[in-house]
Design a protein around this motif. Structure first.
Motif, PDB file in Angstrom:
ATOM      1  N   ALA A   8       2.068 -23.486 -20.778  1.00  0.00           N
ATOM      2  CA  ALA A   8       1.080 -22.918 -19.859  1.00  0.00           C
ATOM      3  C   ALA A   8       1.735 -22.190 -18.691  1.00  0.00           C
ATOM      4  CB  ALA A   8       0.154 -24.019 -19.348  1.00  0.00           C
ATOM      5  N   ASP A   9       2.800 -22.749 -18.125  1.00  0.00           N
ATOM      6  CA  ASP A   9       3.436 -22.106 -16.968  1.00  0.00           C
ATOM      7  C   ASP A   9       4.013 -20.744 -17.331  1.00  0.00           C
ATOM      8  OD1 ASP A   9       2.789 -24.217 -15.306  1.00  0.00           O
ATOM      9  OD2 ASP A   9       4.695 -25.265 -15.646  1.00  0.00           O
ATOM     10  N   GLU A  10       4.654 -20.653 -18.488  1.00  0.00           N
ATOM     11  CA  GLU A  10       5.223 -19.377 -18.928  1.00  0.00           C
ATOM     12  C   GLU A  10       4.122 -18.340 -19.152  1.00  0.00           C
ATOM     13  OE1 GLU A  10       7.785 -17.448 -22.638  1.00  0.00           O
ATOM     14  OE2 GLU A  10       7.404 -19.607 -22.610  1.00  0.00           O
ATOM     15  N   ALA A  11       3.017 -18.752 -19.780  1.00  0.00           N
ATOM     16  CA  ALA A  11       1.903 -17.826 -20.034  1.00  0.00           C
ATOM     17  C   ALA A  11       1.281 -17.357 -18.733  1.00  0.00           C
ATOM     18  CB  ALA A  11       0.854 -18.500 -20.907  1.00  0.00           C
ATOM     19  N   ARG A  12       1.078 -18.275 -17.785  1.00  0.00           N
ATOM     20  CA  ARG A  12       0.513 -17.898 -16.479  1.00  0.00           C
ATOM     21  C   ARG A  12       1.413 -16.894 -15.763  1.00  0.00           C
ATOM     22  NH1 ARG A  12      -0.641 -23.533 -15.697  1.00  0.00           N
ATOM     23  NH2 ARG A  12      -2.840 -23.879 -16.091  1.00  0.00           N
ATOM     24  N   ALA A  13       2.723 -17.128 -15.806  1.00  0.00           N
ATOM     25  CA  ALA A  13       3.663 -16.219 -15.141  1.00  0.00           C
ATOM     26  C   ALA A  13       3.595 -14.824 -15.750  1.00  0.00           C
ATOM     27  CB  ALA A  13       5.082 -16.776 -15.226  1.00  0.00           C
ATOM     28  N   LEU A  14       3.550 -14.751 -17.059  1.00  0.00           N
ATOM     29  CA  LEU A  14       3.461 -13.449 -17.723  1.00  0.00           C
ATOM     30  C   LEU A  14       2.149 -12.744 -17.390  1.00  0.00           C
ATOM     31  CD1 LEU A  14       4.960 -14.231 -21.240  1.00  0.00           C
ATOM     32  CD2 LEU A  14       5.841 -12.576 -19.591  1.00  0.00           C
ATOM     33  N   LEU A  15       1.043 -13.484 -17.418  1.00  0.00           N
ATOM     34  CA  LEU A  15      -0.251 -12.869 -17.138  1.00  0.00           C
ATOM     35  C   LEU A  15      -0.371 -12.453 -15.671  1.00  0.00           C
ATOM     36  CD1 LEU A  15      -2.547 -15.107 -19.362  1.00  0.00           C
ATOM     37  CD2 LEU A  15      -1.824 -12.748 -19.774  1.00  0.00           C
ATOM     38  N   THR A  16       0.253 -13.193 -14.783  1.00  0.00           N
ATOM     39  CA  THR A  16       0.273 -12.784 -13.376  1.00  0.00           C
ATOM     40  C   THR A  16       1.043 -11.484 -13.225  1.00  0.00           C
ATOM     41  OG1 THR A  16       0.132 -15.080 -12.651  1.00  0.00           O
ATOM     42  CG2 THR A  16       0.957 -13.481 -11.041  1.00  0.00           C
ATOM     43  N   ARG A  17       2.164 -11.372 -13.930  1.00  0.00           N
ATOM     44  CA  ARG A  17       2.950 -10.136 -13.892  1.00  0.00           C
ATOM     45  C   ARG A  17       2.141  -8.971 -14.474  1.00  0.00           C
ATOM     46  NH1 ARG A  17       8.497 -10.706 -16.655  1.00  0.00           N
ATOM     47  NH2 ARG A  17       7.344 -10.109 -18.501  1.00  0.00           N
ATOM     48  N   MET A  18       1.372  -9.246 -15.544  1.00  0.00           N
ATOM     49  CA  MET A  18       0.533  -8.200 -16.136  1.00  0.00           C
ATOM     50  C   MET A  18      -0.506  -7.717 -15.119  1.00  0.00           C
ATOM     51  SD  MET A  18      -2.108  -8.584 -19.322  1.00  0.00           S
ATOM     52  CE  MET A  18      -3.705  -7.907 -19.013  1.00  0.00           C
ATOM     53  N   ASN A  19      -1.167  -8.645 -14.450  1.00  0.00           N
ATOM     54  CA  ASN A  19      -2.186  -8.287 -13.462  1.00  0.00           C
ATOM     55  C   ASN A  19      -1.574  -7.540 -12.278  1.00  0.00           C
ATOM     56  OD1 ASN A  19      -4.192  -9.418 -15.016  1.00  0.00           O
ATOM     57  ND2 ASN A  19      -4.036 -11.405 -14.019  1.00  0.00           N
ATOM     58  N   TRP A  20      -0.378  -7.927 -11.875  1.00  0.00           N
ATOM     59  CA  TRP A  20       0.306  -7.237 -10.769  1.00  0.00           C
ATOM     60  C   TRP A  20       0.650  -5.819 -11.195  1.00  0.00           C
ATOM     61  CZ3 TRP A  20       5.099  -5.073  -9.683  1.00  0.00           C
ATOM     62  CH2 TRP A  20       5.330  -4.818  -8.338  1.00  0.00           C
ATOM     63  N   ASN A  21       1.163  -5.647 -12.422  1.00  0.00           N
ATOM     64  CA  ASN A  21       1.499  -4.312 -12.920  1.00  0.00           C
ATOM     65  C   ASN A  21       0.254  -3.435 -13.028  1.00  0.00           C
ATOM     66  OD1 ASN A  21       4.225  -4.902 -13.124  1.00  0.00           O
ATOM     67  ND2 ASN A  21       4.106  -5.469 -15.274  1.00  0.00           N
ATOM     68  N   ASP A  22      -0.871  -4.035 -13.464  1.00  0.00           N
ATOM     69  CA  ASP A  22      -2.121  -3.270 -13.563  1.00  0.00           C
ATOM     70  C   ASP A  22      -2.600  -2.813 -12.198  1.00  0.00           C
ATOM     71  OD1 ASP A  22      -2.150  -3.523 -16.287  1.00  0.00           O
ATOM     72  OD2 ASP A  22      -3.688  -5.079 -16.343  1.00  0.00           O
ATOM     73  N   SER A  23      -2.483  -3.681 -11.193  1.00  0.00           N
ATOM     74  CA  SER A  23      -2.945  -3.301  -9.859  1.00  0.00           C
ATOM     75  C   SER A  23      -2.046  -2.230  -9.246  1.00  0.00           C
ATOM     76  CB  SER A  23      -3.031  -4.522  -8.933  1.00  0.00           C
ATOM     77  OG  SER A  23      -1.721  -5.017  -8.674  1.00  0.00           O
TER      78      SER A  23
ATOM     79  N   ALA B 247     -12.449  -7.605 -24.703  1.00  0.00           N
ATOM     80  CA  ALA B 247     -11.371  -6.612 -24.751  1.00  0.00           C
ATOM     81  C   ALA B 247     -10.271  -6.946 -23.740  1.00  0.00           C
ATOM     82  CB  ALA B 247     -11.915  -5.212 -24.495  1.00  0.00           C
ATOM     83  N   ALA B 248     -10.648  -7.459 -22.577  1.00  0.00           N
ATOM     84  CA  ALA B 248      -9.652  -7.832 -21.570  1.00  0.00           C
ATOM     85  C   ALA B 248      -8.832  -9.034 -22.043  1.00  0.00           C
ATOM     86  CB  ALA B 248     -10.331  -8.131 -20.239  1.00  0.00           C
ATOM     87  N   ALA B 249      -9.485  -9.997 -22.665  1.00  0.00           N
ATOM     88  CA  ALA B 249      -8.756 -11.152 -23.211  1.00  0.00           C
ATOM     89  C   ALA B 249      -7.814 -10.714 -24.320  1.00  0.00           C
ATOM     90  CB  ALA B 249      -9.746 -12.197 -23.719  1.00  0.00           C
ATOM     91  N   GLN B 250      -8.258  -9.790 -25.139  1.00  0.00           N
ATOM     92  CA  GLN B 250      -7.435  -9.269 -26.224  1.00  0.00           C
ATOM     93  C   GLN B 250      -6.216  -8.534 -25.660  1.00  0.00           C
ATOM     94  OE1 GLN B 250      -9.722  -6.760 -28.809  1.00  0.00           O
ATOM     95  NE2 GLN B 250      -8.191  -6.793 -30.410  1.00  0.00           N
ATOM     96  N   ARG B 251      -6.413  -7.748 -24.592  1.00  0.00           N
ATOM     97  CA  ARG B 251      -5.278  -7.064 -23.947  1.00  0.00           C
ATOM     98  C   ARG B 251      -4.279  -8.071 -23.391  1.00  0.00           C
ATOM     99  NH1 ARG B 251      -9.279  -3.637 -22.135  1.00  0.00           N
ATOM    100  NH2 ARG B 251      -9.380  -4.644 -20.105  1.00  0.00           N
ATOM    101  N   ALA B 252      -4.783  -9.167 -22.851  1.00  0.00           N
ATOM    102  CA  ALA B 252      -3.897 -10.193 -22.298  1.00  0.00           C
ATOM    103  C   ALA B 252      -3.041 -10.826 -23.392  1.00  0.00           C
ATOM    104  CB  ALA B 252      -4.718 -11.256 -21.572  1.00  0.00           C
ATOM    105  N   VAL B 253      -3.648 -11.139 -24.526  1.00  0.00           N
ATOM    106  CA  VAL B 253      -2.885 -11.719 -25.633  1.00  0.00           C
ATOM    107  C   VAL B 253      -1.879 -10.699 -26.162  1.00  0.00           C
ATOM    108  CG1 VAL B 253      -3.035 -12.676 -27.971  1.00  0.00           C
ATOM    109  CG2 VAL B 253      -4.695 -13.359 -26.233  1.00  0.00           C
ATOM    110  N   ASP B 254      -2.271  -9.440 -26.221  1.00  0.00           N
ATOM    111  CA  ASP B 254      -1.353  -8.394 -26.657  1.00  0.00           C
ATOM    112  C   ASP B 254      -0.171  -8.293 -25.691  1.00  0.00           C
ATOM    113  OD1 ASP B 254      -0.643  -6.197 -28.418  1.00  0.00           O
ATOM    114  OD2 ASP B 254      -1.118  -4.883 -26.728  1.00  0.00           O
ATOM    115  N   TYR B 255      -0.438  -8.413 -24.396  1.00  0.00           N
ATOM    116  CA  TYR B 255       0.632  -8.384 -23.401  1.00  0.00           C
ATOM    117  C   TYR B 255       1.588  -9.566 -23.595  1.00  0.00           C
ATOM    118  CZ  TYR B 255       3.011  -8.021 -18.911  1.00  0.00           C
ATOM    119  OH  TYR B 255       3.970  -7.898 -17.941  1.00  0.00           O
TER     120      TYR B 255
END
Length: 158
Positions: free
Chosen positions: A140-155, A19-27
């Motif tokens: 990969a760099d663009e995806a990592r940047a987006l996922l880092t932003r997602m994790n920062w927003n979640d925290s 479910a967490a991986a699915q949320r990441a792809v949705d993000y």
């Protein structure tokens, strides 16, 4: 565009739950990332069979009756379309009853034929110990940047 192969893809994030991986792809999708370039890859996959309970011939017949009833309802609805007058409900009722009877017979006889070799019902599922988000190496760099932003927003939301 095609999905990246294992050779030209990079894992940019890993999760312990699907479910967490699915949320990441949705993000990623919500933020305009080309998700046709994304794969969720499960590793260390195992088959898990959860036993729901004991299965007797009576329970198998009951399950068959319920399944047959639903099928009978479907057939009855289709046949009642072509029935003239007020007898459409009789066609519907007859189809449901026939479905219940035949379903019970097939369910009970089918279980009895196993002669106790499988006296339980269960649900099988595939579970991975880890789910990785893989993308094309050039993105990969663009995806990592987006996922880092997602994790920062979640925290920040917690």
């Amino acid at each position: 565009m095609t999905t990246p192969t294992q050779a030209d893809s990079v894992t940019v994030a890993t999760y312990t739950e699907y479910a967490a991986a699915q949320r990441a792809v949705d993000y990623l999708s919500d933020n305009g990332f080309p998700v046709d370039q994304v794969s969720i890859v499960g590793t260390d996959v195992k088959l898990v069979e959860n036993v729901l309970g004991r299965l007797t011939t009576g329970r198998a017949a009951l399950a068959g009756a319920l399944s047959g009833g639903w099928f009978g309802l479907f057939v009855g609805l289709l046949l009642s379309i072509f029935t003239t007058g007020s007898s459409w409900w009789a066609v519907l009722l007859a189809a449901v009853l026939i479905g219940v009877v035949w379903g019970a017979i097939f369910g009970g006889v089918g279980h009895a034929a196993t002669r106790g070799q499988r006296d339980f019902s269960s649900v099988k599922s595939l579970v991975a110990s880890e789910y990785g988000i893989s993308v094309a190496a050039d993105q990969a760099d663009e995806a990592r940047a987006l996922l880092t932003r997602m994790n920062w927003n979640d925290s920040q939301a917690s």
